[in-house]
Motif scaffolding. Sequence first.
Motif, PDB file in Angstrom:
ATOM      1  N   LYS A 126      37.265  23.959  -3.078  1.00 32.11           N
ATOM      2  CA  LYS A 126      37.130  24.081  -4.530  1.00 32.11           C
ATOM      3  C   LYS A 126      35.687  24.394  -4.922  1.00 32.11           C
ATOM      4  N   ILE A 127      34.738  23.789  -4.236  1.00 31.80           N
ATOM      5  CA  ILE A 127      33.319  24.062  -4.490  1.00 31.80           C
ATOM      6  C   ILE A 127      33.023  25.545  -4.290  1.00 31.80           C
ATOM      7  N   ILE A 128      33.531  26.118  -3.207  1.00 33.28           N
ATOM      8  CA  ILE A 128      33.287  27.533  -2.932  1.00 33.28           C
ATOM      9  C   ILE A 128      34.032  28.410  -3.933  1.00 33.28           C
ATOM     10  N   TYR A 129      35.277  28.091  -4.210  1.00 37.73           N
ATOM     11  CA  TYR A 129      36.075  28.884  -5.150  1.00 37.73           C
ATOM     12  C   TYR A 129      35.400  28.939  -6.520  1.00 37.73           C
ATOM     13  N   ASN A 130      34.835  27.832  -6.938  1.00 33.72           N
ATOM     14  CA  ASN A 130      34.240  27.743  -8.275  1.00 33.72           C
ATOM     15  C   ASN A 130      32.808  28.263  -8.338  1.00 33.72           C
ATOM     16  N   GLY A 131      32.232  28.673  -7.200  1.00 35.09           N
ATOM     17  CA  GLY A 131      30.920  29.309  -7.231  1.00 35.09           C
ATOM     18  C   GLY A 131      29.728  28.418  -6.961  1.00 35.09           C
ATOM     19  N   PHE A 132      29.946  27.253  -6.365  1.00 31.82           N
ATOM     20  CA  PHE A 132      28.852  26.308  -6.152  1.00 31.82           C
ATOM     21  C   PHE A 132      28.366  26.284  -4.701  1.00 31.82           C
ATOM     22  N   TRP A 133      28.318  27.449  -4.049  1.00 29.89           N
ATOM     23  CA  TRP A 133      27.861  27.520  -2.659  1.00 29.89           C
ATOM     24  C   TRP A 133      26.462  26.940  -2.498  1.00 29.89           C
ATOM     25  N   PHE A 134      25.572  27.202  -3.439  1.00 27.08           N
ATOM     26  CA  PHE A 134      24.182  26.757  -3.328  1.00 27.08           C
ATOM     27  C   PHE A 134      23.945  25.371  -3.937  1.00 27.08           C
ATOM     28  N   SER A 135      25.003  24.614  -4.152  1.00 25.88           N
ATOM     29  CA  SER A 135      24.873  23.288  -4.762  1.00 25.88           C
ATOM     30  C   SER A 135      24.565  22.232  -3.707  1.00 25.88           C
ATOM     31  N   PRO A 136      23.957  21.108  -4.124  1.00 25.39           N
ATOM     32  CA  PRO A 136      23.678  20.035  -3.163  1.00 25.39           C
ATOM     33  C   PRO A 136      24.932  19.425  -2.566  1.00 25.39           C
ATOM     34  N   GLU A 137      26.040  19.383  -3.335  1.00 33.09           N
ATOM     35  CA  GLU A 137      27.258  18.790  -2.789  1.00 33.09           C
ATOM     36  C   GLU A 137      27.838  19.654  -1.662  1.00 33.09           C
ATOM     37  N   ARG A 138      27.753  20.988  -1.792  1.00 36.02           N
ATOM     38  CA  ARG A 138      28.228  21.849  -0.702  1.00 36.02           C
ATOM     39  C   ARG A 138      27.350  21.671   0.529  1.00 36.02           C
ATOM     40  N   GLU A 139      26.051  21.572   0.341  1.00 35.19           N
ATOM     41  CA  GLU A 139      25.135  21.408   1.468  1.00 35.19           C
ATOM     42  C   GLU A 139      25.350  20.060   2.154  1.00 35.19           C
ATOM     43  N   MET A 140      25.640  19.019   1.373  1.00 33.89           N
ATOM     44  CA  MET A 140      25.935  17.707   1.957  1.00 33.89           C
ATOM     45  C   MET A 140      27.202  17.760   2.799  1.00 33.89           C
ATOM     46  N   LEU A 141      28.249  18.362   2.238  1.00 40.32           N
ATOM     47  CA  LEU A 141      29.497  18.481   2.987  1.00 40.32           C
ATOM     48  C   LEU A 141      29.310  19.352   4.222  1.00 40.32           C
ATOM     49  N   GLN A 142      28.528  20.428   4.081  1.00 36.48           N
ATOM     50  CA  GLN A 142      28.311  21.317   5.219  1.00 36.48           C
ATOM     51  C   GLN A 142      27.629  20.579   6.361  1.00 36.48           C
ATOM     52  N   ALA A 143      26.675  19.708   6.028  1.00 33.40           N
ATOM     53  CA  ALA A 143      25.979  18.944   7.066  1.00 33.40           C
ATOM     54  C   ALA A 143      26.966  18.063   7.832  1.00 33.40           C
ATOM     55  N   ALA A 144      27.888  17.426   7.108  1.00 35.55           N
ATOM     56  CA  ALA A 144      28.899  16.586   7.770  1.00 35.55           C
ATOM     57  C   ALA A 144      29.843  17.433   8.615  1.00 35.55           C
ATOM     58  N   ILE A 145      30.268  18.564   8.075  1.00 35.15           N
ATOM     59  CA  ILE A 145      31.174  19.455   8.800  1.00 35.15           C
ATOM     60  C   ILE A 145      30.509  19.985  10.065  1.00 35.15           C
TER      61      ILE A 145
END
Length: 409
Positions: free
Chosen positions: A316-335
Amino acid sequence: MMAQGDIKKVVLAYSGGLDTSIILKWLQTELGCEVVTFTADLGQGEELGPARRKAEMLGVKEIYVDDLREEFIRDFVFPMFRANAIYEGEYLLGTSIARPLISKRLIEIAEETGADAVAHGATGKGNDQVRFELGCYALNPDIKVIAPWRDWQLKSRTELLEFAQMHQIPVPKDKRGEAPFSVDANMLHSSSEGKVLEDPAEEAPQYVYQRTVDPMEAPDEATTLEIGFEKGDPVSLNGVAMSPATLFAKLNDYGRDNGIGRLDMVENRFVGMKSRGVYETPGGTILLKAHRAMESITLDRDAAHLKDELMPRYAKIIYNGFWFSPEREMLQAAIDKSQEHVCGTVKLKLYKGNVMIVGRASPASLYSEELVTFEDDNGAYDQKDAAGFIRLNALRLRTLAKRKQLLNK
């Protein structure tokens, strides 16, 4: 609404098509600004030379035509596939994941050329306007963004064509009437929307599908593949090491020939409406299945389940355009942490639209034949231990059942 003089120089995301050519001229005539064009090669399969020549014809002095295929697959598509990201259970986010890269390059070119604004051709009804602009503002909070479809007075296809003729912009013959549908494409997928697809009750005409053969017309023999993984990313195909874009292009070829990756869905746009889209994601559909198979023997159970719980939020973060958001970066680190031992090979068979896993192996496998065998396991697992395990897990259920019995007396 911006006026002449507000903007001196603008970088336009330019496809070379009719709409962005009209936007280019509109920026020059209505806003009186210098235009820099940027055309991204994301593997859409079109010749980009005409876009350069058309920009030259329209008086553009600074023209960027960038091959971004490797960066697109390596830095955007592969990180997303580590998460097994799917929006609303089906969509592999092919358009969504391309927008942050285009936004990133728009901002870089604006800095290189001294532009004070960027512009895009997304309409005011879609998701892309949001994705482009959120990406740009995340990378340069002071950038001005021009969205002509929200600003200009051209309200119909007829008015666009009249503007083009007035300013001697070449109009392809097939664009003089209403286009049958709108297409967006890159190396990950193609997306078709609008016109003949607007009624979700009507089957999409076969000519809409451009990247895959009809599954019923695909070969009568299965195609066997082996994909090699390291840290969650595919690195080889049939034993041959390849760069990200090269490997993905090969997967697209295999998927196309076997009718893999067709999707007809109605989705919920971020801006609030439902839309019907027809997507073709041949290589991505193969990769998703292979990646999950690789994880099935290398990821711990609860780590895998946690990943699956996080995935819808990530998608949903990617679909809505928040690729450069801190929440995407946090999730990416866990992934990415979860992918440290996702390595090995997966064997698949492709047959008439289907992707079937037929084998998987890894030096980091957690699968133990000794534990799961129905034969003598030499004491590796004491089946008597299961009785206590079941009693403990049944304790609260038995307590609830007893209360129910008492209350029903």
